[in-house]
Design an enzyme around this catalytic site. Structure first.
Site, PDB file in Angstrom:
ATOM      1  N   CYS A  85      -8.336  24.422   0.727  1.00 59.63           N
ATOM      2  CA  CYS A  85      -8.538  22.988   0.473  1.00 59.63           C
ATOM      3  C   CYS A  85      -9.659  22.755  -0.530  1.00 59.63           C
ATOM      4  CB  CYS A  85      -8.831  22.251   1.769  1.00 59.63           C
ATOM      5  SG  CYS A  85      -7.916  22.877   3.179  1.00 59.63           S
ATOM      6  N   CYS A 208      -7.703  12.703  12.080  1.00 60.69           N
ATOM      7  CA  CYS A 208      -7.122  13.697  11.160  1.00 60.69           C
ATOM      8  C   CYS A 208      -6.866  13.097   9.782  1.00 60.69           C
ATOM      9  CB  CYS A 208      -5.779  14.196  11.697  1.00 60.69           C
ATOM     10  SG  CYS A 208      -5.903  14.977  13.303  1.00 60.69           S
ATOM     11  N   SER A 209      -7.050  13.928   8.761  1.00 59.78           N
ATOM     12  CA  SER A 209      -6.666  13.531   7.415  1.00 59.78           C
ATOM     13  C   SER A 209      -5.144  13.518   7.321  1.00 59.78           C
ATOM     14  CB  SER A 209      -7.244  14.499   6.393  1.00 59.78           C
ATOM     15  OG  SER A 209      -6.790  15.812   6.665  1.00 59.78           O
ATOM     16  N   ILE A 211      -1.338  14.259   5.580  1.00 63.39           N
ATOM     17  CA  ILE A 211      -0.570  15.265   4.846  1.00 63.39           C
ATOM     18  C   ILE A 211       0.038  14.533   3.653  1.00 63.39           C
ATOM     19  CG2 ILE A 211       1.430  16.797   4.964  1.00 63.39           C
ATOM     20  CD1 ILE A 211       0.746  17.264   7.932  1.00 63.39           C
ATOM     21  N   LYS A 330      -9.186  10.960   4.800  1.00 62.88           N
ATOM     22  CA  LYS A 330      -8.605  10.237   5.924  1.00 62.88           C
ATOM     23  C   LYS A 330      -7.627   9.154   5.489  1.00 62.88           C
ATOM     24  CE  LYS A 330      -7.566   9.081   9.779  1.00 62.88           C
ATOM     25  NZ  LYS A 330      -6.366   8.731   9.092  1.00 62.88           N
ATOM     26  N   HIS A 334      -5.013  13.713   1.504  1.00 63.94           N
ATOM     27  CA  HIS A 334      -5.535  15.062   1.295  1.00 63.94           C
ATOM     28  C   HIS A 334      -4.430  16.013   0.821  1.00 63.94           C
ATOM     29  CE1 HIS A 334      -7.879  18.598   1.690  1.00 63.94           C
ATOM     30  NE2 HIS A 334      -7.772  18.826   2.977  1.00 63.94           N
TER      31      HIS A 334
HETATM   32  C1  LIG Z   1      -2.210  14.360  12.546  1.00 65.11           C
HETATM   33  C2  LIG Z   1      -0.836  14.827  12.117  1.00 65.11           C
HETATM   34  C3  LIG Z   1      -0.397  16.008  12.959  1.00 65.11           C
HETATM   35  C4  LIG Z   1       0.138  13.668  12.277  1.00 65.11           C
HETATM   36  O1  LIG Z   1       1.379  14.020  11.767  1.00 65.11           O
HETATM   37  P1  LIG Z   1       2.734  13.602  12.505  1.00 65.11           P
HETATM   38  O2  LIG Z   1       2.604  13.843  13.967  1.00 65.11           O
HETATM   39  O3  LIG Z   1       3.847  14.247  11.774  1.00 65.11           O
HETATM   40  O4  LIG Z   1       2.801  12.103  12.286  1.00 65.11           O
HETATM   41  P2  LIG Z   1       4.118  11.355  11.805  1.00 65.11           P
HETATM   42  O5  LIG Z   1       4.381  11.744  10.380  1.00 65.11           O
HETATM   43  O6  LIG Z   1       5.198  11.566  12.818  1.00 65.11           O
HETATM   44  O7  LIG Z   1       3.636   9.902  11.796  1.00 65.11           O
HETATM   45  C5  LIG Z   1       3.452   9.095  12.948  1.00 65.11           C
HETATM   46  C6  LIG Z   1       2.788   7.853  12.478  1.00 65.11           C
HETATM   47  O8  LIG Z   1       1.396   8.124  12.221  1.00 65.11           O
HETATM   48  C7  LIG Z   1       1.085   7.944  10.852  1.00 65.11           C
HETATM   49  N1  LIG Z   1       0.213   9.040  10.504  1.00 65.11           N
HETATM   50  C8  LIG Z   1       0.547  10.319  10.194  1.00 65.11           C
HETATM   51  N2  LIG Z   1      -0.564  11.052   9.986  1.00 65.11           N
HETATM   52  C9  LIG Z   1      -1.607  10.223  10.159  1.00 65.11           C
HETATM   53  C10 LIG Z   1      -3.000  10.410  10.074  1.00 65.11           C
HETATM   54  N3  LIG Z   1      -3.539  11.604   9.778  1.00 65.11           N
HETATM   55  N4  LIG Z   1      -3.798   9.331  10.317  1.00 65.11           N
HETATM   56  C11 LIG Z   1      -3.258   8.137  10.605  1.00 65.11           C
HETATM   57  N5  LIG Z   1      -1.952   7.900  10.709  1.00 65.11           N
HETATM   58  C12 LIG Z   1      -1.132   8.956  10.482  1.00 65.11           C
HETATM   59  C13 LIG Z   1       2.392   7.926  10.117  1.00 65.11           C
HETATM   60  O9  LIG Z   1       2.331   7.139   8.971  1.00 65.11           O
HETATM   61  C14 LIG Z   1       3.315   7.322  11.146  1.00 65.11           C
HETATM   62  O10 LIG Z   1       3.136   5.940  11.171  1.00 65.11           O
HETATM   63  P3  LIG Z   1       4.393   4.983  11.424  1.00 65.11           P
HETATM   64  O11 LIG Z   1       4.931   5.357  12.778  1.00 65.11           O
HETATM   65  O12 LIG Z   1       3.789   3.626  11.356  1.00 65.11           O
HETATM   66  O13 LIG Z   1       5.351   5.280  10.323  1.00 65.11           O
HETATM   67  C15 LIG Z   1      -0.871  15.246  10.619  1.00 65.11           C
HETATM   68  O14 LIG Z   1      -1.229  14.146   9.842  1.00 65.11           O
HETATM   69  C16 LIG Z   1      -1.856  16.376  10.362  1.00 65.11           C
HETATM   70  O15 LIG Z   1      -1.607  17.512  10.715  1.00 65.11           O
HETATM   71  N6  LIG Z   1      -3.010  16.103   9.718  1.00 65.11           N
HETATM   72  C17 LIG Z   1      -3.991  17.115   9.410  1.00 65.11           C
HETATM   73  C18 LIG Z   1      -3.679  17.767   8.097  1.00 65.11           C
HETATM   74  C19 LIG Z   1      -4.531  18.988   7.849  1.00 65.11           C
HETATM   75  O16 LIG Z   1      -4.787  19.766   8.737  1.00 65.11           O
HETATM   76  N7  LIG Z   1      -4.970  19.160   6.588  1.00 65.11           N
HETATM   77  C20 LIG Z   1      -5.789  20.256   6.185  1.00 65.11           C
HETATM   78  C21 LIG Z   1      -7.194  20.006   6.578  1.00 65.11           C
HETATM   79  S1  LIG Z   1      -8.373  21.043   5.728  1.00 65.11           S
END
Ligand SMILES: CC(C)(COP(=O)(O)OP(=O)(O)OC[C@H]1O[C@@H](n2cnc3c(N)ncnc32)[C@H](O)[C@@H]1OP(=O)(O)O)[C@@H](O)C(=O)NCCC(=O)NCCS
Ligand SMILES: [Zn+2]
Lengths: 386, 146
Positions: A85, A208-209, A211, A330, A334
């Site tokens: 990252c 969480c940030s 994707i 956030k 990211h």
């Molecule tokens: C947190 C996480 C698991 C959520 O993903 P997900 O479970 O697939 O979520 P979905 O895509 O099913 O989305 C569910 C809802 O939450 C929202 N959403 C997804 N990620 C979000 C986040 N990080 N923050 C806020 N809202 C989020 C979506 O827009 C969706 O909204 P909606 O229902 O109004 O359309 C994913 O964002 C994640 O893994 N983030 C961390 C990424 C990471 O590790 N990056 C590297 C770091 S160094």
């Protein structure tokens, strides 16, 4: 530093779930924006560096070749730099070195990632194996999982609360809502953040940030050429890079990113300034706890007081040190390989006073902090207005 | 003896087979450099201080305290459950907590925490590291409260 290198152009495309564009098209948006910002074209660029974190997201080897091909940059130099990252900041470092060494006068630094063509479960697996694939991944570890352990350790040592973590998300969404290029431009409440679903205990959805798909680019120039472009240069005053153990379990303190401490020390020393002189910063808030650790490890507050710093709103504009007023990872999003370059874009625009409603008044010195993985490699960069 | 998998890539290491066999017999192995005496966990085949490959496998201390923990509700594809075939149905997974224990001597060991509810876990609690063979023959490490 011995040689001065400036940012003379900065551009970012729209971050988001970009089903409408391929990775090379996203890259083009950012490069075109950076070149137009500099008032120039690729003809004046001598050399190029491309940051992409994972082939698993790009579905092809040498993603950097896709970029220089689509830009028709050939036969000039371009290759890929990788630091998870922190790839973007590592590419910036290589771009800086290319100029400081005299190899080139004008360099394009591009960062890009297209993460949403795989499912969340697959993205989680790709990134989870970015920890130690032999020794940590067997325990089902994920990126949120690593930072959850950081959070638990921080809470146990300093009494940091889930509310304080959520306050980071509220701030970053507040500013992300003012950033037209952000992935998720919407304000959220503390209750919404606290009641979101659990991802890796104690980190919830809003810790969480995102994707994200996206790209960002900057044009660097040597001191001799820095004034040949449309806008005043922003100088890179200090660069620091440091590393740490692969496994978070092996860190002396799980609540401290030693690589941040060391990279910051180097960057401050090279720039000849201290943390008190920073007017605006973008830090690596891949998780809310990571922003709190960054406040401390960068010296914006004493160790253990990061939770109190956000609670006192000292990292809002008007506070002691405004942090991530572009929305951060956030809310802005990211796209891992693009993030470090996007941070440099934001600080360049802040130091030029171009950020509208989220402009930090009279900002002269800025800092970017970009973490690879769970702190295996960190880059800190300090910038000064001309 | 058949290779009892511990992780995806451990087969392709110099230390995998003895480490995995030890887990199967209930022991957690690290390695010690015969030249300088430094102990390593996870086990490694070469000493970065001496640049020597003169390692012996040793049992590591197993008692210590919990340094941190989590429980992963959004698992990687590899560890997740497949979507149910019944329309409108949902399957939820109750994940097992994972943690890191620091044993005597400062070695850090990651493992599953199957016996304690997430809400009952506290950083600093006394814990023990144990090798474990699962029903499917796979070997792993568990952390249990003392
Ligand atoms: C947190 C996480 C698991 C959520 O993903 P997900 O479970 O697939 O979520 P979905 O895509 O099913 O989305 C569910 C809802 O939450 C929202 N959403 C997804 N990620 C979000 C986040 N990080 N923050 C806020 N809202 C989020 C979506 O827009 C969706 O909204 P909606 O229902 O109004 O359309 C994913 O964002 C994640 O893994 N983030 C961390 C990424 C990471 O590790 N990056 C590297 C770091 S160094
Ligand atoms: Zn040795």
């Amino acid at each position: 530093m011995k040689h001065r290198v400036a940012i003379v152009g900065a551009g970012q495309g729209r971050f988001g779930v970009r089903e409408d564009a391929s990775q090379r098209e996203l890259a083009f948006e950012a490069v075109a924006a950076a070149l137009k910002d500099a008032g120039t074209t690729l003809k004046s660029v001598d050399s190029m560096v491309t940051a992409v974190a994972a082939d698993e997201f790009s579905f092809a080897l040498q993603p950097s070749a896709q970029m220089h091909d689509y830009l028709e940059f050939y036969p000039k130099a371009n290759f890929r730099v990788e630091g998870a990252c922190a790839s973007g900041t590592m590419a910036l470092r290589v771009g800086w070195m290319t100029i400081a060494s005299g190899l080139a006068d004008v360099v394009l630094v591009l960062g890009t990632e297209k993460m949403t063509e795989v499912s969340t479960a697959q993205a989680t697996e790709i990134m989870g194996k970015g920890g130690d694939a032999i020794w940590e991944y067997p325990f089902g570890m994920t990126f949120p999982g690593y930072y959850a352990m950081v959070a638990r350790a921080h809470m146990a040592a300093f009494g940091t609360t889930e509310e304080q973590l959520a306050m980071v998300a509220v701030k970053n969404h507040f500013y992300g809502n003012q950033n037209p290029l952000a992935h998720m431009p919407k304000e959220i409440t503390l209750e919404k953040a606290l009641n979101s679903f659990m991802v890796a205990y104690p980190l919830k959805l809003y810790d969480c940030s995102l994707i994200t798909d996206g790209a960002a680019a900057v044009i660097l120039a040597s001191e001799e050429r820095a004034r040949d472009f449309a806008k005043p240069p922003v100088w890179i005053e200090g660069i620091g890079t440091a590393t740490d153990t692969m496994r978070i379990a092996d860190r002396e303190h799980l609540h401290t990113l030693r690589a941040t401490v060391e990279a910051a020390k180097e960057a401050y020393q090279r720039a000849g300034i201290g943390p008190d002189e920073i007017d605006v910063a973008t830090v690596h808030d891949c998780f809310t706890i990571a922003e709190i650790c960054a406040y401390e490890d960068l010296g914006f507050c004493p160790k253990g007081e990061g939770g109190a710093l956000i609670e006192a709103r000292e990292t809002y504009i008007g506070g002691k040190i405004p942090v991530n007023v572009d929305g951060g990872l956030k809310s802005k999003g990211h796209p891992v390989g693009a993030t470090g370059v996007a941070m440099a874009v934001e600080i360049t625009k802040q130091l030029r006073g171009e950020c509208g409603s989220r402009q930090v008044p009279n900002a002269e010195v800025g800092l970017t902090h970009n973490v690879g993985g769970s702190g295996q490699v960190v880059g800190v960069t300090i910038y000064r207005k001309d | 003896m058949e290779f009892k998998d511990f992780s995806l890539f451990i087969k392709y290491t110099k230390v995998g087979a003895p480490f995995v066999e030890a887990l199967a017999s209930g022991k957690v192995f690290g390695t010690r450099c015969e030249t300088c005496g430094r102990t390593f966990f996870p086990p490694r085949a070469e000493c970065p201080d001496c640049l020597e490959e003169s390692m012996t496998f040793v049992e590591i201390p197993t008692r210590g305290k919990l340094l941190s923990f989590t429980s992963i509700f959004v698992p990687p594809a590899h560890y997740g459950v497949s979507p149910p075939k019944m329309p409108f149905a949902k399957v939820t997974q109750i994940p097992c907590p994972v943690g890191v224990v620091e044993v005597e001597g400062g070695i850090r060991v990651m493992g599953w925490i199957p016996e304690v509810a997430l809400e009952a876990l506290k950083v600093g609690d006394p814990f023990e590291v144990q090798a474990k063979t699962l029903k499917n023959g796979q070997v792993t490490i568990v952390l249990s409260p003392i």
